[in-house]
Write an enzyme that holds these catalytic residues in place. Structure first.
Site, mmCIF file in Angstrom:
data_model
loop_
_atom_site.group_PDB
_atom_site.id
_atom_site.type_symbol
_atom_site.label_atom_id
_atom_site.label_comp_id
_atom_site.label_asym_id
_atom_site.label_seq_id
_atom_site.Cartn_x
_atom_site.Cartn_y
_atom_site.Cartn_z
ATOM 1 N NE ARG A 172 -0.676 -3.179 3.168
ATOM 2 C CZ ARG A 172 -0.890 -3.858 2.039
ATOM 3 N NH1 ARG A 172 -0.783 -5.191 2.046
ATOM 4 N NH2 ARG A 172 -1.179 -3.241 0.928
ATOM 5 C CB SER A 222 -0.321 3.587 2.705
ATOM 6 O OG SER A 222 -1.694 3.377 2.893
ATOM 7 C CD GLU A 292 -0.236 0.093 4.977
ATOM 8 O OE1 GLU A 292 0.780 0.290 4.267
ATOM 9 O OE2 GLU A 292 -1.378 -0.050 4.510
#
Length: 301
Positions: A172, A222, A292
């Site tokens: 990420r 998410s 995230e």
């Protein structure tokens, strides 16, 4: 600052003034931006960058606001949303996409041309630029798995090119989170594949996503990164947090890793819920959950 001068300098630019970002965010939350500009080309991006530099105006770059929370105080200065830059083209086993194109649509274009490698992205709601920016991934696949060439522009208005290695992809993460350069377009190098097999995999992943994720509600996708050795959803589920609500934000009963807008949620509700989850999981498990989702903007006054 009189931002109408930007429109006077570049009358062809699509610009909105004092407009709520909740109209564009996937959570349906977020305050106003002084200016929202929707460039349609690299040249228009450069025009906006050059003007912002000349007048020392704050400039924020966004894709389609899917994995993002904009605070209720909004964003000062110019917000450049790149979704009007959405062209996709195919040349052999290469697909080129402008940064505002949906990564889902790029995966579908790959299928239509019997190209494999992007099936994992068939359910990721982000833009191409956003997907590269955060090295988006799902179901054991990530952008870093594909050989990419990235076109970008820096805040000085200089055009740049990055290879897969230059992008410094990690979980990420990409170099663009550090250097503040703006992704303009991406070339994906894919491989020839069997169209039916590609379709089968995409259908399977779509079925998994629809059965497990609360797609019927607005959300930011998410929320947390996966901590080493744990699954975020299970930590939240085991803590008994599913269904917990702050204002209009609720931890999904369908997937504990999602915070959904069940009606009238504010960005503040989302931020408070994120902090509540982090505190609870730390107290129970001594595990720090890192977000995230990106949280940007100003607090409401």
């Amino acid at each position: 600052m009189d931002y109408k001068l930007l429109k006077e300098a570049h009358p062809k630019l699509n610009i909105k003034f004092n407009h709520a970002l909740s109209d564009y965010s996937y959570t349906k939350t977020g305050g106003e931006a002084d200016v929202i500009a929707f460039p349609k080309s690299k040249d228009e991006v450069k025009q906006i960058i050059d003007w912002a530099k000349e007048f020392d105006a704050p400039l924020t770059i966004l894709g389609n606001l899917s994995n993002l929370i904009v605070k209720d105080g909004g964003i000062r200065g110019i917000v450049m949303i790149l979704t009007d830059m959405n062209a996709i083209s195919v040349d052999g086993h290469y697909i080129y996409a402008e940064s505002g194109a949906g990564i889902i649509e790029v995966s579908r274009e790959a299928y239509r041309h019997s190209l494999t490698g992007l099936e994992f992205a068939c359910g990721i709601p982000g833009s191409v630029g956003g997907a590269v920016f955060m090295n988006a991934g799902a179901y054991e696949g990530e952008i870093t798995d594909i050989n990419v060439k990235i076109e970008a522009i820096n805040r000085e208005g200089q055009f740049l090119t990055y290879t897969n290695e230059d992008a410094e992809f990690a979980y990420r993460h990409s170099i663009f989170q550090e250097n503040d350069n703006i992704i303009l377009g991406v070339s994906f190098e894919l491989q020839p594949g069997d169209q039916e097999a590609i379709k089968g995999k995409m259908d399977h992943l779509t079925e998994l996503r629809e059965s497990k994720q609360p797609l019927e509600y607005p959300s930011c996708g998410s929320v947390f990164k996966r901590p080493v050795g744990y699954y975020t959803g299970k930590l939240i589920q085991d803590a008994g947090l599913q269904g917990h609500r702050i204002g209009g934000a609720e931890i999904s009963r369908k997937h504990a890793g999602f915070i959904i807008n069940v009606g009238g949620a504010t960005a503040t509700d989302y931020v408070e819920m994120i902090e509540y989850i982090q505190e609870t999981i730390w107290n129970l498990n001594s595990v720090r959950l890192e977000t995230e989702v990106r949280i940007i903007g100003r607090e409401a006054e």
